[in-house]
Enzyme design. Structure first.
Site, mmCIF file in Angstrom:
data_model
loop_
_atom_site.group_PDB
_atom_site.id
_atom_site.type_symbol
_atom_site.label_atom_id
_atom_site.label_comp_id
_atom_site.label_asym_id
_atom_site.label_seq_id
_atom_site.Cartn_x
_atom_site.Cartn_y
_atom_site.Cartn_z
ATOM 1 N N LYS A 101 0.842 -1.202 0.000
ATOM 2 C CA LYS A 101 0.000 0.000 0.000
ATOM 3 C C LYS A 101 0.877 1.252 0.000
ATOM 4 O O LYS A 101 0.612 2.205 -0.718
ATOM 5 C CB LYS A 101 -0.943 -0.016 1.216
ATOM 6 C CG LYS A 101 -2.044 -1.066 1.063
ATOM 7 C CD LYS A 101 -2.887 -1.309 2.312
ATOM 8 C CE LYS A 101 -3.807 -2.493 2.090
ATOM 9 N NZ LYS A 101 -4.661 -2.845 3.212
ATOM 10 N N GLN A 129 -4.702 -1.582 9.332
ATOM 11 C CA GLN A 129 -4.622 -2.911 8.721
ATOM 12 C C GLN A 129 -5.244 -3.957 9.652
ATOM 13 O O GLN A 129 -4.965 -3.988 10.846
ATOM 14 C CB GLN A 129 -3.140 -3.252 8.430
ATOM 15 C CG GLN A 129 -2.921 -4.537 7.660
ATOM 16 C CD GLN A 129 -3.507 -4.518 6.246
ATOM 17 O OE1 GLN A 129 -3.612 -3.485 5.613
ATOM 18 N NE2 GLN A 129 -3.901 -5.681 5.763
ATOM 19 N N ASP A 171 -11.073 2.616 3.462
ATOM 20 C CA ASP A 171 -11.332 1.169 3.333
ATOM 21 C C ASP A 171 -12.824 0.891 3.090
ATOM 22 O O ASP A 171 -13.193 -0.193 2.661
ATOM 23 C CB ASP A 171 -10.933 0.443 4.631
ATOM 24 C CG ASP A 171 -9.581 -0.249 4.515
ATOM 25 O OD1 ASP A 171 -9.246 -0.713 3.415
ATOM 26 O OD2 ASP A 171 -8.887 -0.336 5.541
HETATM 27 N N1 GUN Z 1 -6.909 -6.987 5.868
HETATM 28 C C1 GUN Z 1 -7.196 -7.750 4.799
HETATM 29 N N2 GUN Z 1 -7.711 -6.997 3.808
HETATM 30 C C2 GUN Z 1 -7.757 -5.732 4.267
HETATM 31 C C3 GUN Z 1 -8.169 -4.483 3.699
HETATM 32 O O1 GUN Z 1 -8.649 -4.395 2.565
HETATM 33 N N3 GUN Z 1 -8.035 -3.398 4.508
HETATM 34 C C4 GUN Z 1 -7.533 -3.461 5.760
HETATM 35 N N4 GUN Z 1 -7.464 -2.343 6.465
HETATM 36 N N5 GUN Z 1 -7.143 -4.597 6.315
HETATM 37 C C5 GUN Z 1 -7.250 -5.722 5.562
#
Ligand code: GUN
Length: 280
Positions: A52, A96, A119
């Protein structure tokens, strides 16, 4: 012959579109900033978080990185999020998941300001999606809509079966398909006659989390199959929830694993960050 839906190419297109929009904003003196928070050091989460941050760098979005120790308390995490909520230079906040067990995930998600919820996990974002109001949409399902549209696959009037009912993928996916005027069925682990239901699907979206469970017996001839799963096999190769070599010859189009849905999640996160400028 079936079409392979190229998620790597489409995600690059989207990231390049974001890059151009970011450059145009910069000319107007507008900078975009994403705060990325990871609690603990789960290796899979570290890989996602790094990807990211790299995507932000590619696109020209500033990223703030918070790598907090496993022992961080819920109160400490909440006060960091509240500080970032109040910081006008921060457009998006991403925690996350999963967070360590002593922290309540729902409380954390609801602490993030809906204006910064890139998100799309906040109840306000989910509610807006359900009633067709503007707001952030969860990245993986939003990415699947882009994959279909940019591959010229029409959705309107199609029978769509979504297998999986998670808050992050299955539920928002079914709402998005409904918004595109598909007829939607949500199936899950307790569904009876799963094969018969899947065989009705013009578009089958698989997010069950079981390696290569979906075989050709589940597929209607000419169906479009979208595989959200990603698993590492004993031989270290990646595979999805769909047994690709068995299923693909029956499809009109199918996503591979890797290189299908996977790269779209980060591309759509970047798009949400760029969209944050006009949503706030
Ligand atoms: N953990 C697995 N997929 C995601 C996601 O798309 N966003 C976040 N914040 N955590 C995750």
């Amino acid at each position: 012959m079936y079409q392979i839906i190229d998620g790597k190419m489409i995600s690059t297109q989207i990231k390049d579109e974001c890059k151009e929009r970011v450059a145009a904003y910069k000319e107007q003196g507008i900078d975009i900033c994403l705060a990325v928070i990871q609690v603990g050091n789960d290796p899979a989460s570290s890989v996602y978080v790094n990807n990211k941050k790299k995507a932000c760098e590619y696109i020209g979005i500033r990223s703030l990185s918070y790598e907090l120790p496993e022992e961080t308390t819920q109160e400490e995490l909440i006060s960091l999020i509240e500080k970032l909520n109040a910081d006008d230079s921060v457009n998006g906040i991403l925690v996350q998941l999963p967070v360590p067990k002593h922290i309540d995930e729902d409380i954390i998600i609801s602490t993030i300001s809906p204006k910064k919820d890139v998100d799309g996990f906040h109840t306000q974002s989910v509610g807006a999606l359900c009633i067709g109001q503007p707001g952030y949409v969860s990245c993986t399902p939003a990415g699947i809509i882009e994959l279909l549209k940019r591959s010229n696959i029409s959705i309107e009037g199609k029978e769509c079966v979504v297998i999986g009912r998670s808050n992050i993928v299955g539920k928002p996916m079914s709402i998005l398909m409904l918004r595109e005027n598909a007829t939607v069925t949500i199936a899950h682990s307790r569904t009876k006659d799963l094969k018969d239901i899947c065989k009705r699907a013009d578009i089958l979206i698989v997010a069950i989390g079981r390696p290569e469970m979906i075989t050709s017996e589940y597929i209607k001839d000419g169906a479009v199959v979208i595989d959200v799963g990603i698993h590492r096999r004993e031989n270290n190769k990646l595979c999805g929830d769909v047994l690709f070599d068995d299923v693909a010859p029956h499809c009109s189009a199918i996503t591979p694993v890797p290189g299908g849905v996977g790269p779209m999640t980060i591309a759509m996160l970047m798009k949400n960050c760029v969209d944050s400028v006009s949503l706030t």
